[in-house]
Design a protein around this motif. Structure first.
Motif, PDB file in Angstrom:
ATOM      1  N   LEU A 147      -6.886 -61.514 -11.955  1.00 48.27           N
ATOM      2  CA  LEU A 147      -7.988 -61.198 -12.864  1.00 48.27           C
ATOM      3  C   LEU A 147      -7.450 -60.710 -14.211  1.00 48.27           C
ATOM      4  O   LEU A 147      -8.023 -61.025 -15.259  1.00 48.27           O
ATOM      5  N   SER A 148      -6.352 -59.971 -14.205  1.00 51.25           N
ATOM      6  CA  SER A 148      -5.785 -59.475 -15.461  1.00 51.25           C
ATOM      7  C   SER A 148      -5.344 -60.628 -16.353  1.00 51.25           C
ATOM      8  O   SER A 148      -5.484 -60.567 -17.587  1.00 51.25           O
ATOM      9  N   VAL A 149      -4.818 -61.694 -15.751  1.00 57.71           N
ATOM     10  CA  VAL A 149      -4.399 -62.866 -16.522  1.00 57.71           C
ATOM     11  C   VAL A 149      -5.622 -63.578 -17.096  1.00 57.71           C
ATOM     12  O   VAL A 149      -5.632 -63.986 -18.264  1.00 57.71           O
ATOM     13  N   SER A 150      -6.667 -63.719 -16.280  1.00 64.72           N
ATOM     14  CA  SER A 150      -7.880 -64.364 -16.762  1.00 64.72           C
ATOM     15  C   SER A 150      -8.508 -63.579 -17.910  1.00 64.72           C
ATOM     16  O   SER A 150      -8.954 -64.176 -18.912  1.00 64.72           O
ATOM     17  N   VAL A 151      -8.553 -62.265 -17.797  1.00 64.66           N
ATOM     18  CA  VAL A 151      -9.124 -61.444 -18.876  1.00 64.66           C
ATOM     19  C   VAL A 151      -8.331 -61.650 -20.165  1.00 64.66           C
ATOM     20  O   VAL A 151      -8.900 -61.816 -21.256  1.00 64.66           O
ATOM     21  N   ALA A 152      -6.995 -61.659 -20.056  1.00 64.28           N
ATOM     22  CA  ALA A 152      -6.168 -61.866 -21.248  1.00 64.28           C
ATOM     23  C   ALA A 152      -6.395 -63.259 -21.834  1.00 64.28           C
ATOM     24  O   ALA A 152      -6.506 -63.426 -23.060  1.00 64.28           O
ATOM     25  N   ASN A 153      -6.466 -64.270 -20.962  1.00 65.09           N
ATOM     26  CA  ASN A 153      -6.712 -65.633 -21.441  1.00 65.09           C
ATOM     27  C   ASN A 153      -8.063 -65.752 -22.129  1.00 65.09           C
ATOM     28  O   ASN A 153      -8.203 -66.411 -23.177  1.00 65.09           O
ATOM     29  N   TRP A 154      -9.065 -65.141 -21.546  1.00 64.18           N
ATOM     30  CA  TRP A 154     -10.408 -65.242 -22.118  1.00 64.18           C
ATOM     31  C   TRP A 154     -10.544 -64.405 -23.389  1.00 64.18           C
ATOM     32  O   TRP A 154     -11.311 -64.780 -24.292  1.00 64.18           O
ATOM     33  N   HIS A 336     -15.514 -46.807 -17.523  1.00 59.51           N
ATOM     34  CA  HIS A 336     -14.067 -46.901 -17.302  1.00 59.51           C
ATOM     35  C   HIS A 336     -13.283 -47.037 -18.592  1.00 59.51           C
ATOM     36  O   HIS A 336     -12.133 -46.598 -18.679  1.00 59.51           O
ATOM     37  N   SER A 337     -13.867 -47.697 -19.621  1.00 59.15           N
ATOM     38  CA  SER A 337     -13.138 -47.942 -20.861  1.00 59.15           C
ATOM     39  C   SER A 337     -14.088 -48.458 -21.921  1.00 59.15           C
ATOM     40  O   SER A 337     -15.082 -49.117 -21.609  1.00 59.15           O
ATOM     41  N   ASP A 338     -13.749 -48.200 -23.193  1.00 58.18           N
ATOM     42  CA  ASP A 338     -14.513 -48.781 -24.290  1.00 58.18           C
ATOM     43  C   ASP A 338     -14.201 -50.268 -24.462  1.00 58.18           C
ATOM     44  O   ASP A 338     -14.981 -50.997 -25.074  1.00 58.18           O
ATOM     45  N   LEU A 345     -11.469 -54.800 -15.296  1.00 61.39           N
ATOM     46  CA  LEU A 345     -10.301 -54.719 -14.413  1.00 61.39           C
ATOM     47  C   LEU A 345     -10.325 -53.444 -13.584  1.00 61.39           C
ATOM     48  O   LEU A 345     -10.082 -53.458 -12.364  1.00 61.39           O
ATOM     49  N   ARG A 346     -10.616 -52.323 -14.212  1.00 60.97           N
ATOM     50  CA  ARG A 346     -10.634 -51.041 -13.498  1.00 60.97           C
ATOM     51  C   ARG A 346     -11.783 -50.992 -12.491  1.00 60.97           C
ATOM     52  O   ARG A 346     -11.639 -50.443 -11.397  1.00 60.97           O
ATOM     53  N   ALA A 347     -12.921 -51.575 -12.862  1.00 57.72           N
ATOM     54  CA  ALA A 347     -14.070 -51.569 -11.956  1.00 57.72           C
ATOM     55  C   ALA A 347     -13.775 -52.367 -10.694  1.00 57.72           C
ATOM     56  O   ALA A 347     -14.092 -51.934  -9.575  1.00 57.72           O
ATOM     57  N   PHE A 348     -13.175 -53.536 -10.837  1.00 61.84           N
ATOM     58  CA  PHE A 348     -12.841 -54.321  -9.652  1.00 61.84           C
ATOM     59  C   PHE A 348     -11.757 -53.638  -8.828  1.00 61.84           C
ATOM     60  O   PHE A 348     -11.786 -53.691  -7.589  1.00 61.84           O
TER      61      PHE A 348
END
Length: 421
Positions: A147-154, A336-338, A345-348
């Motif tokens: 998921l961290s990779v997908s978030v960065a890609n998106w 979790h974050s602004d 990521l933190r929520a999952f």
């Protein structure tokens, strides 16, 4: 006045159609052969309905294997289940679009990719500015990409698109978050993820977005969900151009033609009564094979006729169980974050977002759902979700494999039985 061949901003087209009282209907159409792709777009434009065009990409392009897509093209394209927009030269895609897209017919690229950077660059190169997906919804259901990779890609991809904000046509991004796994996810979660992905897009510079929701098992609950999504969009996306898109049911589809038409008519009626401005249709062939161009056109026209026959809904978007649940999830994530991506990521990681029956390694997998006697999707186990007491119901006990199989076929059985009965 703009030229009839001048591209139109996707969001502006949907807004203008809404103002005329017309539901925009759209297929999920994609072909590897350019001539067939062009024919599909032309037939969609010519349908007796207010339509948007779709170029759905192939599986190789979705996973970034553009060399395999090029080999398939050389071998005649038979192995391609969609249009390879990255592997095709830009001039070929421009030929597909020439004389078809225009100010009365926008075209959207649909892809399913957790690595969409090359796709975004390719569509922008040919003047297409509308696409869809999301960092969660095009990651968890489709593979094992972290998921961290997908978030960065998106994040990167959204910013590529946002570089064109303020131009004409205005870039548009549709969330796929309201369609997680297609079925068996209670509406509060679908609404929350759709809203959060829309907020992610806006925070990274895209000004025009659409928020998705997939038709589920109860028309009443679906209307409640669409209204909840509209209300949350008004609260969290007040500075953006937004609309809501409903997907016709994405689970096991009725096997009879009339059963399939019944589901589609129900989806169109939900759009009109709950305020969704656009509908992704499905055809009578969904349970059996990939639909033809003609079957897609018939579905578009049937949906348009059903929408025209339905009186518009009245009233606002009141407090509801789905609204309370979705707002609690959204607020729990944003605590979790602004940064929306980091917050997701933190929520999952903590199980504060959790998708039932999703096997992705980054999904906690502690929640379960079921269909109650009224046809509503409910939580059987809420895991660590930060839900209000109204959502913390006692389910039917352990969800067994037999329960799951029965639930998966609920809509198929319900709509086919009306025909057979």
């Amino acid at each position: 006045m703009s030229s009839p061949s001048a591209p139109v901003s996707f969001g502006a087209f949907v807004s203008a159609s809404r103002d005329r009282g017309r539901l925009v209907v759209q297929p999920r159409m994609g072909f590897g052969d350019p001539e067939r792709m062009r024919a599909g777009l032309a037939a969609t434009r010519a349908a007796r309905a207010t339509t948007a065009g779709t170029i759905t990409l192939d599986s190789y392009t979705r996973v970034g294997d553009h060399d395999a897509a090029r080999r398939a093209i050389v071998e005649g394209g038979a192995a391609l289940n969609g249009y390879p927009i990255v592997a095709r030269p830009a001039h070929e895609t421009l030929d597909v679009l020439a004389g078809v897209r225009g100010h009365r017919f926008p075209v959207q690229v649909r892809h399913g990719s957790a690595v969409p950077q090359d796709i975004f660059r390719a569509l922008l190169e040919v003047g297409l500015t509308a696409t869809e997906g999301g960092p969660v919804s095009y990651c968890l259901p489709y593979g094992r990409t972290p998921l961290s990779v997908s978030v960065a890609n998106w994040r990167e991809s959204t910013e590529i698109l946002a570089e064109h904000s303020g131009t004409d046509p205005e870039p548009h991004l549709e969330t796929f978050g309201g369609c997680m796994l297609g079925q068996l996810c209670p509406p509060g979660m679908l609404v929350a993820i759709s809203l959060l992905e829309g907020l992610f897009f806006v925070r990274h510079g895209v000004r025009s977005v659409s928020l998705s929701y997939a038709q589920q098992t109860s028309p009443e609950q679906d209307r409640e969900a669409v209204r909840a999504l509209r209300r949350l969009a008004g609260e969290f996306l007040a500075d953006a151009d937004w609309h809501v898109v409903l997907y016709t049911y994405m689970g096991l589809y009725p096997r009879t033609p009339e059963g399939a038409r019944s589901v589609l008519r129900q989806a169109a009626r939900t759009c009109v009564t709950a305020g969704a401005e656009r509908l992704i249709v499905k055809t009578e062939a969904e349970a059996h094979r990939i639909p033809t161009i003609g079957e897609n056109v018939r579905a578009l026209e049937a949906a348009a006729r059903a929408a025209e026959a339905e009186p518009p809904g009245t009233g606002g978007d009141p407090d509801s169980e789905t609204y309370a649940e979705a707002r609690a999830l959204v607020e729990g994530v944003l605590e979790h974050s602004d940064d929306v991506g980091d917050a997701l990521l933190r929520a999952f990681a903590r199980g504060h977002l959790d998708i039932p029956f999703c096997l992705h390694p980054d999904n906690a997998g502690r929640v379960r759902s079921y269909i109650d006697d009224a046809g509503y999707l409910r939580w059987a186990d809420t895991g660590a979700l930060p839900l209000p007491p109204v959502a913390r119901r006692t389910g039917p006990g352990a969800v067994t494999s037999a329960n799951l199989l029965s639930t998966l076929s609920y809509m198929e059985r319900r709509h086919d039985s009306r025909v057979r009965g």
